[in-house]
Design a protein around this motif. Structure first.
Motif, PDB file in Angstrom:
ATOM      1  N   VAL A  45       0.857  -1.189   0.000  1.00 43.51           N
ATOM      2  CA  VAL A  45       0.000   0.000   0.000  1.00 43.51           C
ATOM      3  C   VAL A  45       0.892   1.238   0.000  1.00 43.51           C
ATOM      4  CG1 VAL A  45      -2.026  -1.059   1.052  1.00 43.51           C
ATOM      5  CG2 VAL A  45      -0.260  -0.163   2.521  1.00 43.51           C
ATOM      6  N   ASP A  46       0.438   2.273  -0.702  1.00 44.30           N
ATOM      7  CA  ASP A  46       1.243   3.477  -0.865  1.00 44.30           C
ATOM      8  C   ASP A  46       0.873   4.606   0.083  1.00 44.30           C
ATOM      9  OD1 ASP A  46       2.720   2.390  -3.034  1.00 44.30           O
ATOM     10  OD2 ASP A  46       1.072   2.876  -4.387  1.00 44.30           O
ATOM     11  N   LYS A  47      -0.387   4.599   0.517  1.00 39.76           N
ATOM     12  CA  LYS A  47      -0.864   5.719   1.338  1.00 39.76           C
ATOM     13  C   LYS A  47      -2.019   5.243   2.208  1.00 39.76           C
ATOM     14  CE  LYS A  47      -3.393   7.235  -2.769  1.00 39.76           C
ATOM     15  NZ  LYS A  47      -3.098   6.011  -3.492  1.00 39.76           N
ATOM     16  N   PRO A  48      -2.276   5.955   3.295  1.00 40.51           N
ATOM     17  CA  PRO A  48      -3.355   5.546   4.208  1.00 40.51           C
ATOM     18  C   PRO A  48      -4.718   5.396   3.534  1.00 40.51           C
ATOM     19  CG  PRO A  48      -1.994   7.186   5.275  1.00 40.51           C
ATOM     20  CD  PRO A  48      -1.529   7.104   3.834  1.00 40.51           C
ATOM     21  N   SER A  49      -4.987   6.191   2.518  1.00 39.78           N
ATOM     22  CA  SER A  49      -6.289   6.096   1.854  1.00 39.78           C
ATOM     23  C   SER A  49      -6.455   4.782   1.087  1.00 39.78           C
ATOM     24  CB  SER A  49      -6.515   7.295   0.925  1.00 39.78           C
ATOM     25  OG  SER A  49      -5.518   7.338  -0.079  1.00 39.78           O
ATOM     26  N   ASP A  50      -5.364   3.987   0.953  1.00 45.60           N
ATOM     27  CA  ASP A  50      -5.463   2.659   0.344  1.00 45.60           C
ATOM     28  C   ASP A  50      -6.096   1.650   1.304  1.00 45.60           C
ATOM     29  OD1 ASP A  50      -4.175   3.557  -1.958  1.00 45.60           O
ATOM     30  OD2 ASP A  50      -2.198   2.830  -1.316  1.00 45.60           O
ATOM     31  N   LEU A  51      -6.275   2.039   2.563  1.00 41.19           N
ATOM     32  CA  LEU A  51      -6.775   1.133   3.596  1.00 41.19           C
ATOM     33  C   LEU A  51      -8.123   1.578   4.108  1.00 41.19           C
ATOM     34  CD1 LEU A  51      -3.426   0.766   5.554  1.00 41.19           C
ATOM     35  CD2 LEU A  51      -4.429  -0.868   3.939  1.00 41.19           C
ATOM     36  N   SER A  52      -8.966   0.605   4.452  1.00 40.28           N
ATOM     37  CA  SER A  52     -10.308   0.887   4.962  1.00 40.28           C
ATOM     38  C   SER A  52     -10.628  -0.024   6.137  1.00 40.28           C
ATOM     39  CB  SER A  52     -11.363   0.632   3.883  1.00 40.28           C
ATOM     40  OG  SER A  52     -11.189   1.486   2.793  1.00 40.28           O
ATOM     41  N   VAL A  53     -11.589   0.392   6.934  1.00 45.70           N
ATOM     42  CA  VAL A  53     -12.112  -0.471   7.985  1.00 45.70           C
ATOM     43  C   VAL A  53     -12.593  -1.758   7.324  1.00 45.70           C
ATOM     44  CG1 VAL A  53     -13.972  -0.743   9.676  1.00 45.70           C
ATOM     45  CG2 VAL A  53     -12.718   1.422   9.535  1.00 45.70           C
TER      46      VAL A  53
END
Length: 143
Positions: A75-83
């Motif tokens: 993953v490159d950035k936090p917005s690549d991750l979700s709950v």
């Protein structure tokens, strides 16, 4: 729009017994166009892919356990991750890499963080997971 109609929502017996209306699910990280199934092989077009295996901690039962094969991506950035996503990360209380589900995200004076929990654990993991601790996100489990 359904007006004042009540719509029946299906729930599993386990959800009803545990008081859960819905379980957390990972976001879709692969499209159908990225998966190619042939008679002699399967090809998945996934940039930043890596293979993982799991230790016998039982924390993520029944999603995966020893013997299952994981497919992860960077993953490159936090917005690549979700709950709902299952991430592998370095944790100060563990010798190796942990892999648990994100149950909450937020931002504070130190930036993005996630709260994680093993599906089979009664409580969330101690501490916050910062983005620099995240190794990858699980995109598939092969049994």
């Amino acid at each position: 729009y359904l007006g004042d109609l009540e719509v029946e929502q299906p729930l599993s017996l386990a959800d009803v017994q545990n008081g859960n209306a819905e379980r957390l699910s990972p976001q879709d990280n692969l499209t159908e166009e990225q998966i190619h199934v042939y008679q002699d092989r399967v090809v998945i077009d996934l940039e930043g892919a890596s293979w993982s295996r799991f230790t016998n901690t039982n924390s993520m039962d029944p999603v995966f356990d020893t013997g299952a094969n994981g497919l992860e991506k960077a993953v490159d950035k936090p917005s690549d991750l979700s709950v709902g996503d299952i991430i592998s990360f370095k944790h100060e209380d563990a010798d190796g890499i942990m892999i648990h589900r994100i149950i909450e995200t937020g931002n504070d004076d130190q930036g993005w963080y996630a709260i994680t929990k093993g599906d089979n654990n009664p409580k969330a993991d101690p501490g916050l997971v910062r983005f620099n601790q995240v190794q990858s996100v699980l995109v598939g489990v092969l049994y």
